[in-house]
Design a protein around this motif. Structure first.
Motif, mmCIF file in Angstrom:
data_model
loop_
_atom_site.group_PDB
_atom_site.id
_atom_site.type_symbol
_atom_site.label_atom_id
_atom_site.label_comp_id
_atom_site.label_asym_id
_atom_site.label_seq_id
_atom_site.Cartn_x
_atom_site.Cartn_y
_atom_site.Cartn_z
ATOM 1 N N LEU A 51 0.834 -1.201 0.000
ATOM 2 C CA LEU A 51 0.000 0.000 0.000
ATOM 3 C C LEU A 51 0.869 1.252 0.000
ATOM 4 N N SER A 52 1.860 1.294 0.863
ATOM 5 C CA SER A 52 2.699 2.491 0.955
ATOM 6 C C SER A 52 3.463 2.728 -0.335
ATOM 7 N N GLN A 53 3.935 1.660 -0.963
ATOM 8 C CA GLN A 53 4.724 1.824 -2.187
ATOM 9 C C GLN A 53 3.852 2.224 -3.366
ATOM 10 N N VAL A 54 2.618 1.767 -3.410
ATOM 11 C CA VAL A 54 1.676 2.221 -4.438
ATOM 12 C C VAL A 54 1.407 3.714 -4.274
ATOM 13 N N LEU A 55 1.200 4.154 -3.038
ATOM 14 C CA LEU A 55 0.905 5.562 -2.798
ATOM 15 C C LEU A 55 2.099 6.450 -3.128
ATOM 16 N N MET A 56 3.307 6.018 -2.779
ATOM 17 C CA MET A 56 4.493 6.780 -3.153
ATOM 18 C C MET A 56 4.605 6.896 -4.674
ATOM 19 N N ALA A 57 4.475 5.760 -5.355
ATOM 20 C CA ALA A 57 4.642 5.738 -6.808
ATOM 21 C C ALA A 57 3.583 6.577 -7.511
ATOM 22 N N ALA A 58 2.395 6.671 -6.932
ATOM 23 C CA ALA A 58 1.315 7.439 -7.562
ATOM 24 C C ALA A 58 1.662 8.915 -7.687
ATOM 25 N N THR A 59 2.623 9.397 -6.916
ATOM 26 C CA THR A 59 3.017 10.798 -7.028
ATOM 27 C C THR A 59 3.914 11.037 -8.230
ATOM 28 N N TYR A 60 4.288 9.957 -8.945
ATOM 29 C CA TYR A 60 5.129 10.050 -10.142
ATOM 30 C C TYR A 60 4.435 9.338 -11.310
ATOM 31 N N PRO A 61 3.291 9.844 -11.784
ATOM 32 C CA PRO A 61 2.462 9.089 -12.731
ATOM 33 C C PRO A 61 3.131 8.784 -14.068
ATOM 34 N N LEU A 62 3.977 9.666 -14.577
ATOM 35 C CA LEU A 62 4.610 9.373 -15.857
ATOM 36 C C LEU A 62 5.632 8.251 -15.728
ATOM 37 N N GLU A 63 6.316 8.185 -14.622
ATOM 38 C CA GLU A 63 7.228 7.075 -14.406
ATOM 39 C C GLU A 63 6.475 5.766 -14.250
ATOM 40 N N VAL A 64 5.281 5.825 -13.683
ATOM 41 C CA VAL A 64 4.441 4.634 -13.598
ATOM 42 C C VAL A 64 4.109 4.119 -14.999
ATOM 43 N N VAL A 65 3.767 5.039 -15.906
ATOM 44 C CA VAL A 65 3.462 4.640 -17.282
ATOM 45 C C VAL A 65 4.679 3.991 -17.931
ATOM 46 N N GLU A 66 5.834 4.604 -17.782
ATOM 47 C CA GLU A 66 7.057 4.040 -18.362
ATOM 48 C C GLU A 66 7.348 2.651 -17.800
#
Length: 394
Positions: A51-66
């Motif tokens: 949960l914590s890592q999903v929430l952290m990553a959500a603050t960087y949406p373009l990197e999530v897409v990549e």
């Protein structure tokens, strides 16, 4: 680094292209209780670390897409092996960690609107996010739908006259991602105007899950888990809660980890990985020194750099070179319930911690933060699995 930046620009251009009204209203208003519960309903029952890592990553949406595109192009890599393969990528450590769970990563990429809103809440209202997670877990527990299983352990810990519901993997060696329909999990939903979105498991799991909780096969991804929660109750709410980072673990995940940003083991958003995605409020743009040009000018800048690059920047990317719109199924509109001033993350592109004294970064353990034991132990604060071979219902 330049090639990666151009990829980020191309991703932004593709994501922004289908949308109009880019100069929509700015909002200084925080997310309401109803909106936070709606946002967090699909993931509040994830194990704490995931949960914590999903929430952290959500603050960087373009990197999530990549990262999601990388996972699609490398389907045979999973768990710790996938994370090791992206160690030298320039993505944030939270994004790299999610390559261990490609289905979760793909869900976030498919639902960019939801993902950025989730990240906006994490940046601006982390304590309120913690409160919402505990509120939702209490609802699920009261409905009889959150309990220990062979895949995860659910415990209640007390501090200061309050209790926190903590979710951990049943075995530190295997990680599982739960799938559930929020309409079932939380019992009668108290906010009819804000129904929770449901992002079902991949189609090969079979029919859409209407009730019960489904898990796939566990995946070894212990090395990918570095996050957790300090569940701290105080002042009538979970105002002393924050997301934690195990610095030693994070350093092993990535080659570009800046430990200075996470003193005392507390997570802080890093604007260097935002890639120009606007922050939700003018105050946040000022805080993170983001100077956003006119939206039309911004689109032309993206296109101009892409035109100048020709095809050089997109060769050898294979599956990664897909329009973001392909990952946004038109039929999934479960999160469309919003006002005109609160539009989608990339449809309304004009959007965009407190101190701590815990010595979490060296592996010490205290109440409410069960993600890690001693510095050399396996994590115990949650996780998830990916690339499952099947599913079971509880």
């Amino acid at each position: 680094m330049e090639r990666r930046k151009l990829l980020a620009l191309s991703t932004a251009a593709l994501a922004l292209a289908p949308f109009h009204g880019l100069r929509a209203q700015e909002s200084n208003k925080p997310f309401t209780t109803e909106q936070l519960d709606q946002l967090l309903a699909p993931i509040a029952l994830y194990p704490d670390a995931l949960l914590s890592q999903v929430l952290m990553a959500a603050t960087y949406p373009l990197e999530v897409v990549e990262a999601a595109r990388w996972s699609q192009a490398n389907p045979n890599l999973k768990g710790d092996a996938a994370v090791a393969a992206v160690k030298d990528k320039s993505w944030d450590v939270s994004v790299k960690s999610l390559t261990a769970f490609p289905q979760t990563l793909q869900m976030m990429s498919n639902q960019l609107d939801w993902t950025q809103k989730l990240g906006d809440a994490m940046i601006g209202q982390q304590k309120d996010v913690a409160t919402a997670v505990q509120r939702l877990r209490a609802k699920a527990q009261a409905a009889g739908n959150l309990k220990s299983t062979p895949q995860q352990t659910v415990t209640t810990q007390s501090s200061g006259g309050a209790s926190a519901i903590v979710i951990e993997p049943a075995s530190p060696e295997l990680l599982y991602v739960p799938y559930y329909n929020p309409a079932w999990a939380y019992g009668t939903w108290p906010y009819p105007a804000y129904p929770p979105p449901y992002y079902p498991p991949p189609s090969y799991y079979g029919a859409a899950l209407m009730s019960g909780m489904m898990f796939g096969l566990g995946v070894a991804a212990g090395s990918a888990m570095f996050g957790g929660w300090h569940w701290g109750y105080g002042g009538g709410g979970w105002g002393n809660s924050y997301t934690t980072v195990n610095v030693n673990r994070a350093t092993n995940i990535t080659n570009n980890f800046n430990a200075d940003r996470y003193r005392n083991g507390q997570w802080n958003h890093d604007p260097a990985h935002r890639d120009g995605v606007p922050y939700r409020t003018p105050a946040e743009r000022q805080q993170f020194d983001q100077h956003r040009p006119d939206s039309a000018q911004q689109r032309e800048q993206f296109r101009g750099q892409l035109d100048g690059r020709g095809t050089e920047g997109v060769q050898n990317r294979g599956a990664a070179n897909r329009p973001a719109a392909e990952n946004r199924p038109a039929e999934n509109r479960s999160f469309e319930n919003r006002t005109a001033g609160d539009r989608g993350a990339f449809g309304d592109i004009n959007r965009g911690g407190s101190g701590a004294t815990r010595d979490f970064d060296r592996g010490s353990q205290s109440w409410g933060n069960r993600s890690w034991g001693g510095g050399g132990e396996h994590f115990g604060g949650g996780g998830g699995g990916a690339r499952f071979g099947g599913g079971g219902r509880r």
